[in-house]
Scaffold this motif. Structure first.
Motif, PDB file in Angstrom:
ATOM      1  N   LEU A   1     -68.280-165.570  26.899  1.00 51.73           N
ATOM      2  CA  LEU A   1     -68.885-166.386  25.854  1.00 51.73           C
ATOM      3  C   LEU A   1     -67.975-167.509  25.361  1.00 51.73           C
ATOM      4  O   LEU A   1     -68.350-168.284  24.485  1.00 51.73           O
ATOM      5  CB  LEU A   1     -69.303-165.489  24.681  1.00 51.73           C
ATOM      6  N   ALA A   2     -66.759-167.582  25.950  1.00 48.58           N
ATOM      7  CA  ALA A   2     -65.807-168.606  25.505  1.00 48.58           C
ATOM      8  C   ALA A   2     -66.362-170.006  25.697  1.00 48.58           C
ATOM      9  O   ALA A   2     -65.946-170.944  25.024  1.00 48.58           O
ATOM     10  CB  ALA A   2     -64.491-168.443  26.262  1.00 48.58           C
TER      11      ALA A   2
ATOM     12  N   LYS B   1     -68.704-172.054  18.056  1.00 48.34           N
ATOM     13  CA  LYS B   1     -68.036-171.067  17.214  1.00 48.34           C
ATOM     14  C   LYS B   1     -67.154-171.772  16.188  1.00 48.34           C
ATOM     15  O   LYS B   1     -67.149-171.415  15.007  1.00 48.34           O
ATOM     16  CB  LYS B   1     -67.200-170.118  18.083  1.00 48.34           C
ATOM     17  N   GLN B   2     -66.430-172.769  16.655  1.00 45.94           N
ATOM     18  CA  GLN B   2     -65.548-173.509  15.749  1.00 45.94           C
ATOM     19  C   GLN B   2     -66.334-174.140  14.611  1.00 45.94           C
ATOM     20  O   GLN B   2     -65.965-174.047  13.446  1.00 45.94           O
ATOM     21  CB  GLN B   2     -64.859-174.634  16.525  1.00 45.94           C
ATOM     22  N   ALA B   3     -67.445-174.781  14.969  1.00 41.38           N
ATOM     23  CA  ALA B   3     -68.262-175.443  13.950  1.00 41.38           C
ATOM     24  C   ALA B   3     -68.812-174.413  12.963  1.00 41.38           C
ATOM     25  O   ALA B   3     -68.860-174.644  11.752  1.00 41.38           O
ATOM     26  CB  ALA B   3     -69.398-176.210  14.613  1.00 41.38           C
ATOM     27  N   TYR B   4     -69.216-173.267  13.496  1.00 44.93           N
ATOM     28  CA  TYR B   4     -69.793-172.213  12.662  1.00 44.93           C
ATOM     29  C   TYR B   4     -68.716-171.619  11.749  1.00 44.93           C
ATOM     30  O   TYR B   4     -68.942-171.396  10.553  1.00 44.93           O
ATOM     31  CB  TYR B   4     -70.420-171.142  13.565  1.00 44.93           C
ATOM     32  N   ASP B   5     -67.516-171.370  12.320  1.00 45.06           N
ATOM     33  CA  ASP B   5     -66.413-170.835  11.522  1.00 45.06           C
ATOM     34  C   ASP B   5     -66.060-171.775  10.376  1.00 45.06           C
ATOM     35  O   ASP B   5     -65.801-171.350   9.248  1.00 45.06           O
ATOM     36  CB  ASP B   5     -65.170-170.607  12.400  1.00 45.06           C
TER      37      ASP B   5
END
Lengths: 407, 98
Positions: free
Chosen positions: A4-5, A11-15
């Protein structure tokens, strides 16, 4: 590295979003107690972002019918429509939908998303041409990828651009299918359907209208934008959903195409999934009756839509191009959008925070949808909270206008 | 809006035609991005030019207008470099002329 990487940018935007103390993609309701009220984090909320246009989710008749069907026929069909999953109710609902739209045929899908997957991947195939409005819903894009037609995107709500693209296909073999939506789900704008129908006639294309957000909302009898624009005869296929004005879940397609029923044995998203449970079918049938028998619901809905839209506009907020039950307020950037959304929640108003890539033209939106079930007092309370947050954030151009005067 | 009649690549060599198309594409990039760009055949449209999905869409629509073609979505997905784009435009123009 994991499989999923590859999604690390998301993921970064969501974090980053969650680091600001909110998680708009993971809101949990402690309770939803009526079409317009709920509880989040122990705090009572006015629900202003649920697509529950006619407010039928708690309608006593719909609930009773669902309960009775569940007691009588069980919780689920445990099978697909082509195996053990077709009950009398499924056919009855298909006939009721066809009758409502004045069409020969109707077909029910397990979700609105699947209706688009199924219909778009089946109506056109290799060598055909699918003409999509650029702002189409994800289910339309996904349906276009499930089939094998060539997919061409035209500029949003631009019949000239559509015409130009169809003209470029002159002499190229294959069928053409134009796909547009009655009301677009993010900005609440409607398609210029009269003009699009004219393009369809001139170029010999077929026309499909997704009335997901306009069924029960637009048109003299609630049949949607096709009815409101007076072009039903030009619309070859109508797709819609039960999860908005009808208050349940599921999708459908109606048409006068004489060989429509062949879809039942070639349309994979119809064939290879479990059919809707009897309780859902029963409440949807009842809701469809209500939609027709109670035009007052539609009038109340539009009254509320205007109250919210006009109120926000008068305060100086940037809203969509027309007053419809979807009322979207544009935010200048993500930081303000997130803060605004959070402060609305703190003020007891829930709506949807819509961020790119789910929005057209990368715009950040506070997306609300009103219901016939909202009282004017609820709409006014929401307007007051909007005004307060707008002033606190220094967002309103002239900070001191009275909200009550804005209607 | 510009018209494709302005292109008029008449009777030149393939290399000239290709240099001319590269210039046209470069101009369209600059208009969409609002800044000067320098492109080569192996320029990666997303990576090297820092385009987001909206930028790509606006750029594709501008290319379509200029060359009077429609680039189907599956073709767009295959385009990574400027050379890929030029090949797609070339083949779509040839296809429609036929």
């Amino acid at each position: 590295m994991t499989l999923l990487a590859k999604h690390s940018a998301y993921k970064q935007a969501y974090d980053q979003l969650r680091a600001s103390g909110v998680d708009p993609l993971n809101v949990r309701f402690d309770a939803v107690t009526s079409p317009t009220e709920g509880v989040i984090g122990g705090k009572p909320m006015i629900l202003l972002g649920t697509n529950n246009y006619l407010g039928l989710t708690f309608d006593p008749d719909c609930v009773d019918q669902a309960v009775e069907a569940t007691r009588g026929q069980g919780t689920g069909t445990t099978g697909s429509r082509v195996a053990n999953g077709t009950y009398g109710g499924h056919r009855q609902l298909e006939q009721a939908l066809a009758k409502f739209y004045g069409r020969q045929h109707g077909m029910v899908f397990s979700t609105g998303y699947q209706a688009n997957l199924g219909v778009l991947s089946t109506l056109v195939g290799r060598g055909d041409h699918l003409m999509l409005d650029a702002d189409s819903h994800a289910s339309i894009y996904d349906g276009s990828r499930l089939g094998h037609a060539e997919v061409i995107r035209f500029r949003h709500n631009n019949p000239d651009d559509l015409y130009k693209r169809l003209r470029r296909l002159e002499g190229v073999p294959g069928d053409r299918l134009i796909v547009v939506e009655g009301i677009y789900s993010m900005l609440g704008d409607t398609a210029p359907l009269k003009e699009i129908a004219a393009v369809k006639r001139e170029t010999g294309a077929y026309l499909l209208v997704d009335e997901a957000h306009s069924m029960g909302v637009l048109g003299e009898t609630g049949r949607g934008l096709s009815e409101a624009a007076g072009v039903e005869a030009d619309v070859d296929f109508i797709v819609g959903t039960f999860s908005k004005s009808l208050g349940s879940v599921g999708g459908f397609c109606v048409s006068d195409s004489p060989d429509f029923d062949i879809m039942r044995i070639v349309c994979r998203p119809y064939m290879f999934t479990a059919s809707l449970p009897p309780g859902i079918i029963a409440s949807t049938l009842t809701a469809l009756d209500k939609l027709q028998a109670e035009p007052g619901l539609r009038h109340a809905l539009m009254r509320n839509a205007h109250r919210l839209y006009d109120g926000l506009k008068a305060m100086g907020f940037e809203v969509g191009p027309e007053a419809n039950p979807i009322v979207a307020v544009a935010m200048p950037d993500q930081e303000v959008a997130v803060m605004f959304w959070k402060m609305l929640l703190e003020g007891g108003v829930y709506l949807n925070l819509a961020l790119p890539p789910a929005t057209p033209t990368n715009v950040r939106l506070l997306r609300s949808s009103v219901s016939a079930a909202h009282s004017l007092a609820q709409i006014d309370t929401a307007l007051a909270v909007f005004g307060e947050v707008g002033r606190t954030l220094g967002f309103l151009p002239s900070g001191r206008r009275r909200i009550a005067g804005a209607i | 809006m510009r018209q494709n009649t302005q292109l008029a690549v008449v009777g030149g060599t393939d290399a000239e035609a290709s240099a001319s198309m590269r210039n046209e594409i470069s101009t369209i990039f600059e208009e969409v991005l609002g800044r000067p760009v320098s492109i080569r055949d192996d320029t990666d449209i997303v990576e090297d030019l820092g385009m987001d999905s909206l930028g790509v869409m606006n750029f594709v629509m501008a290319i379509e207008d200029f060359y009077d073609i429609s680039i189907p979505l599956d073709r767009i997905a295959q385009i990574q470099t400027v050379a890929d784009l030029m090949a797609a435009v070339e083949s779509l123009r040839a296809g429609h002329a036929a």
